[in-house]
Design a protein around this motif. Structure first.
Motif, mmCIF file in Angstrom:
data_model
loop_
_atom_site.group_PDB
_atom_site.id
_atom_site.type_symbol
_atom_site.label_atom_id
_atom_site.label_comp_id
_atom_site.label_asym_id
_atom_site.label_seq_id
_atom_site.Cartn_x
_atom_site.Cartn_y
_atom_site.Cartn_z
ATOM 1 N N SER A 1 28.908 38.993 41.338
ATOM 2 C CA SER A 1 29.975 38.324 42.078
ATOM 3 C C SER A 1 31.195 39.216 42.231
ATOM 4 O O SER A 1 31.541 39.985 41.336
ATOM 5 C CB SER A 1 30.378 37.048 41.345
ATOM 6 N N GLU B 1 33.558 37.001 47.996
ATOM 7 C CA GLU B 1 34.655 36.239 48.579
ATOM 8 C C GLU B 1 35.860 37.151 48.691
ATOM 9 O O GLU B 1 36.114 37.953 47.799
ATOM 10 C CB GLU B 1 34.985 35.021 47.715
ATOM 11 N N THR C 1 25.454 35.459 49.451
ATOM 12 C CA THR C 1 26.565 34.625 49.908
ATOM 13 C C THR C 1 27.717 35.544 50.273
ATOM 14 O O THR C 1 28.224 36.281 49.426
ATOM 15 C CB THR C 1 26.997 33.641 48.800
ATOM 16 N N TYR D 1 30.910 40.665 37.322
ATOM 17 C CA TYR D 1 31.913 39.956 38.107
ATOM 18 C C TYR D 1 33.175 40.800 38.167
ATOM 19 O O TYR D 1 33.639 41.302 37.140
ATOM 20 C CB TYR D 1 32.239 38.599 37.478
ATOM 21 N N GLN E 1 37.141 40.591 39.811
ATOM 22 C CA GLN E 1 38.193 39.920 40.569
ATOM 23 C C GLN E 1 39.327 40.916 40.682
ATOM 24 O O GLN E 1 39.910 41.326 39.674
ATOM 25 C CB GLN E 1 38.680 38.650 39.882
ATOM 26 N N ASN F 1 35.339 38.894 43.937
ATOM 27 C CA ASN F 1 36.373 38.097 44.578
ATOM 28 C C ASN F 1 37.611 38.967 44.704
ATOM 29 O O ASN F 1 38.168 39.393 43.691
ATOM 30 C CB ASN F 1 36.682 36.845 43.756
ATOM 31 N N ALA G 1 23.928 38.252 45.398
ATOM 32 C CA ALA G 1 25.354 38.581 45.500
ATOM 33 C C ALA G 1 26.174 37.398 46.020
ATOM 34 O O ALA G 1 25.719 36.636 46.876
ATOM 35 C CB ALA G 1 25.550 39.777 46.417
ATOM 36 N N VAL G 2 27.395 37.274 45.490
ATOM 37 C CA VAL G 2 28.361 36.283 45.963
ATOM 38 C C VAL G 2 29.671 37.021 46.196
ATOM 39 O O VAL G 2 30.287 37.514 45.254
ATOM 40 C CB VAL G 2 28.570 35.139 44.941
ATOM 41 N N LYS H 1 32.689 41.686 32.950
ATOM 42 C CA LYS H 1 33.721 41.136 33.826
ATOM 43 C C LYS H 1 34.918 42.070 33.872
ATOM 44 O O LYS H 1 35.383 42.533 32.835
ATOM 45 C CB LYS H 1 34.163 39.761 33.330
#
Length: 139
Positions: free
Chosen positions: A75, A95, A110, A60, A62, A77, A92-93, A42
């Motif tokens: 993921s 945003e 996604t 992940y 962010q 974001n 994959a996700v 992460k």
């Protein structure tokens, strides 16, 4: 007589050895690199590289990512700026906000993001403008 010692050896990777953030590793902060990056853990922060970013199935991020190419299984974001090809695998996700030159999405991925597609030259010129503006602020 047939020795390779006299031949210069070149590294196969441009920009150095690839970097890796392993599973169960959490990093908070910003990373700047010239080499490829693979994230299986992460990252809470920004990543800027002149190489490729791979987010593994358990990875992940962010924050903001700026790179040449990206393959995402995990993921993301935040804000994603890819100057060439972004590939989203079926797990994959995504945003946030995405700016790319080329986009490939496998069925099942996604993709909940605003997406702007620009040519490679537009993305590179945009990055130069941002860098020049930052230099002016420092002066």
């Amino acid at each position: 007589m047939f020795s390779d010692n006299k031949k210069p050896r070149l590294s196969p990777e441009i920009g150095g050895q690839p970097n890796r953030i392993e599973k169960n590793t959490n990093i908070k902060g910003d990373i700047i690199s010239e080499a490829d990056f693979r994230i299986d853990g992460k990252l809470d922060g920004n990543l800027k590289t002149s190489g490729k970013v791979v987010i593994g199935a358990d990875g992940y991020i962010q924050g903001k990512v700026e790179c040449v190419n990206a393959d995402i299984e995990g993921s993301f974001n935040g804000e994603l700026l890819v100057t060439e090809l972004l590939t989203l695998k079926e797990s994959a996700v995504i945003e946030g906000a995405v700016t790319v030159a080329k986009l490939a999405i496998e069925p099942g991925a996604t993709f909940n993001a605003t997406c702007t597609m620009k040519g490679k030259e537009s993305l590179n010129n945009n990055k130069k403008t941002i860098v020049n503006n930052e230099k002016e602020k420092v002066s």
